[in-house]
Design a protein around this motif. Structure first.
Motif, PDB file in Angstrom:
ATOM      1  N   PHE A 141      70.234  37.595  26.542  1.00  0.00           N
ATOM      2  CA  PHE A 141      70.503  38.723  25.667  1.00  0.00           C
ATOM      3  C   PHE A 141      69.750  38.547  24.346  1.00  0.00           C
ATOM      4  O   PHE A 141      69.653  37.426  23.833  1.00  0.00           O
ATOM      5  CB  PHE A 141      72.001  38.874  25.389  1.00  0.00           C
ATOM      6  N   TYR A 143      69.819  39.895  20.523  1.00  0.00           N
ATOM      7  CA  TYR A 143      70.656  40.580  19.534  1.00  0.00           C
ATOM      8  C   TYR A 143      69.838  40.907  18.293  1.00  0.00           C
ATOM      9  O   TYR A 143      69.051  40.074  17.812  1.00  0.00           O
ATOM     10  CB  TYR A 143      71.847  39.716  19.131  1.00  0.00           C
ATOM     11  N   GLY A 144      70.046  42.105  17.781  1.00  0.00           N
ATOM     12  CA  GLY A 144      69.512  42.437  16.473  1.00  0.00           C
ATOM     13  C   GLY A 144      70.456  41.939  15.394  1.00  0.00           C
ATOM     14  O   GLY A 144      71.423  41.217  15.662  1.00  0.00           O
ATOM     15  N   SER A 208      75.972  45.789  16.506  1.00  0.00           N
ATOM     16  CA  SER A 208      74.598  45.320  16.683  1.00  0.00           C
ATOM     17  C   SER A 208      73.935  46.129  17.783  1.00  0.00           C
ATOM     18  O   SER A 208      74.585  46.932  18.469  1.00  0.00           O
ATOM     19  CB  SER A 208      74.577  43.827  17.029  1.00  0.00           C
ATOM     20  N   LYS A 209      72.639  45.909  17.956  1.00  0.00           N
ATOM     21  CA  LYS A 209      71.876  46.480  19.063  1.00  0.00           C
ATOM     22  C   LYS A 209      71.429  45.338  19.956  1.00  0.00           C
ATOM     23  O   LYS A 209      70.807  44.381  19.484  1.00  0.00           O
ATOM     24  CB  LYS A 209      70.678  47.285  18.551  1.00  0.00           C
ATOM     25  N   VAL A 210      71.739  45.458  21.246  1.00  0.00           N
ATOM     26  CA  VAL A 210      71.531  44.361  22.186  1.00  0.00           C
ATOM     27  C   VAL A 210      70.707  44.853  23.363  1.00  0.00           C
ATOM     28  O   VAL A 210      70.929  45.956  23.871  1.00  0.00           O
ATOM     29  CB  VAL A 210      72.884  43.793  22.678  1.00  0.00           C
ATOM     30  N   GLY A 211      69.780  44.031  23.785  1.00  0.00           N
ATOM     31  CA  GLY A 211      69.008  44.277  25.002  1.00  0.00           C
ATOM     32  C   GLY A 211      69.045  43.033  25.875  1.00  0.00           C
ATOM     33  O   GLY A 211      69.294  41.929  25.384  1.00  0.00           O
ATOM     34  N   GLN A 213      67.141  40.448  28.802  1.00  0.00           N
ATOM     35  CA  GLN A 213      65.812  39.937  29.135  1.00  0.00           C
ATOM     36  C   GLN A 213      65.901  39.161  30.435  1.00  0.00           C
ATOM     37  O   GLN A 213      66.742  38.275  30.593  1.00  0.00           O
ATOM     38  CB  GLN A 213      65.292  39.037  28.002  1.00  0.00           C
ATOM     39  N   LYS A 218      61.839  42.899  29.078  1.00  0.00           N
ATOM     40  CA  LYS A 218      62.827  43.132  28.033  1.00  0.00           C
ATOM     41  C   LYS A 218      63.241  44.599  28.075  1.00  0.00           C
ATOM     42  O   LYS A 218      62.393  45.481  28.057  1.00  0.00           O
ATOM     43  CB  LYS A 218      62.266  42.792  26.653  1.00  0.00           C
ATOM     44  N   LYS A 220      65.332  48.078  26.777  1.00  0.00           N
ATOM     45  CA  LYS A 220      65.546  48.758  25.508  1.00  0.00           C
ATOM     46  C   LYS A 220      66.936  48.414  24.986  1.00  0.00           C
ATOM     47  O   LYS A 220      67.891  48.290  25.739  1.00  0.00           O
ATOM     48  CB  LYS A 220      65.416  50.271  25.704  1.00  0.00           C
ATOM     49  N   ARG A 221      67.064  48.284  23.673  1.00  0.00           N
ATOM     50  CA  ARG A 221      68.333  47.878  23.075  1.00  0.00           C
ATOM     51  C   ARG A 221      69.294  49.058  22.972  1.00  0.00           C
ATOM     52  O   ARG A 221      68.873  50.183  22.706  1.00  0.00           O
ATOM     53  CB  ARG A 221      68.114  47.254  21.694  1.00  0.00           C
ATOM     54  N   SER A 223      73.436  50.167  21.527  1.00  0.00           N
ATOM     55  CA  SER A 223      74.419  49.827  20.497  1.00  0.00           C
ATOM     56  C   SER A 223      75.666  49.241  21.145  1.00  0.00           C
ATOM     57  O   SER A 223      76.166  49.757  22.152  1.00  0.00           O
ATOM     58  CB  SER A 223      74.792  51.070  19.685  1.00  0.00           C
TER      59      SER A 223
END
Length: 288
Positions: A141, A143-144, A208-211, A213, A218, A220-221, A223
């Motif tokens: 994962f 995380y932004g 946060s915004k999570v995508g 991998q 990867k 797209k993230r 919310s």
């Protein structure tokens, strides 16, 4: 005189008058057609039937309503097909990777400062630790930046931000951060409640915004929001200041005694918890 015998009387047969050179007969006007001559006992023939030439039927024009129905039908079929293909892809993805959501828990929290002034403004400082676990074997994962908002007894008392990070598969990551508020105005009733309590029911929301991998891929993230609650904390006691160094007079100038007082660095008021958190995923306008 003898009787004369007369034959049966008969109607004289009309004789067509000859047509003059200028097209008149018996005073008729110029160009005036004459009715056909009538012969006793004969019926005039019916007029000749002349069929009209066949004309091709006009082409059928499709109305606007027909076009609209056709477009709606095709659009529905396309959407159904996309949903069907997406369901198949998700099924294959689940069978191969068995994805699981990460878990979060607030493992420690220290309410370093919480001051409510007479003007109902809050000044605070919070130090916290959150443990994140990734149970997946092949999925990582990304995380932004994580925004954390703390509340005590339902009143917002501080906000903070934690830098984003990469959460590898089968990994446990400890997140340390702080939140604070500087003269934030609150409701008078809530301010009075904060003043009257020594221990406060705490909760935190982290956004946060999570995508995810997988290998080099990867996604797209999206919310996400982590909701943590069910733990309490009291105001931490200030650490005592170290005692001054006392130098005693020595009988000889070459030797001196130095006495140092030991000091405790424990702040008190820190809460060690294992408060579980709920993860909410937001896709467009839907929250799961």
């Amino acid at each position: 005189m003898g009787d004369r015998a007369y034959g049966p009387s008969s109607k004289p047969v009309p004789v067509a008058a000859p047509r003059s050179a200028n097209g008149t007969a018996n005073g008729g006007g110029v160009g005036t057609p004459r009715p056909p001559s009538m012969v006793p006992g004969r019926v005039p023939p019916p007029p000749m039937y002349r069929p009209k030439p066949m004309q091709p039927p006009p082409g059928r024009r499709r109305s606007g309503r027909g076009w609209c129905c056709a477009c709606c039908l095709w659009l529905t079929l396309v959407l159904v097909g996309l949903v069907f293909l997406g369901a198949i892809a998700l099924g294959v993805f689940y069978v191969i990777y068995h994805p699981e959501l990460p878990t979060f828990a607030v493992t420690s929290l220290r309410l370093a400062a919480l001051n409510v002034s007479d003007s109902d403004s809050v000044t605070s400082r919070i130090e916290f630790t959150v443990t994140a676990r990734n149970p997946n074997e092949k999925i990582a994962f990304v995380y932004g930046d994580i925004g954390a908002a703390f509340a005590a007894d339902g009143t917002d008392i501080g906000d903070g931000t934690v830098s984003g990070f990469l959460h590898p598969s089968r990994n446990t990551t400890v997140i340390k951060g702080s939140a604070s508020a500087a003269a934030a105005t609150v409701d008078p009733v809530q301010a009075a409640s904060l003043r009257s309590k020594k221990s406060h029911a705490m909760s935190v929301e982290m956004d946060s915004k999570v995508g995810f991998q997988i290998g080099q891929f990867k996604s797209k993230r999206i919310s996400v929001r982590v909701l943590c609650g069910g733990f309490s904390a009291g105001l931490a006691k200030p650490a005592p200041s170290p005692a001054p160094i006392i130098v005693a007079a020595a009988p000889a100038p070459t030797r001196s005694k130095i006495r140092l007082s030991s000091s405790s660095t424990g702040g008190g008021g820190s809460a060690t918890t294992d408060a579980k958190c709920k993860l909410r995923v937001k896709i467009w306008i839907w929250t799961f």
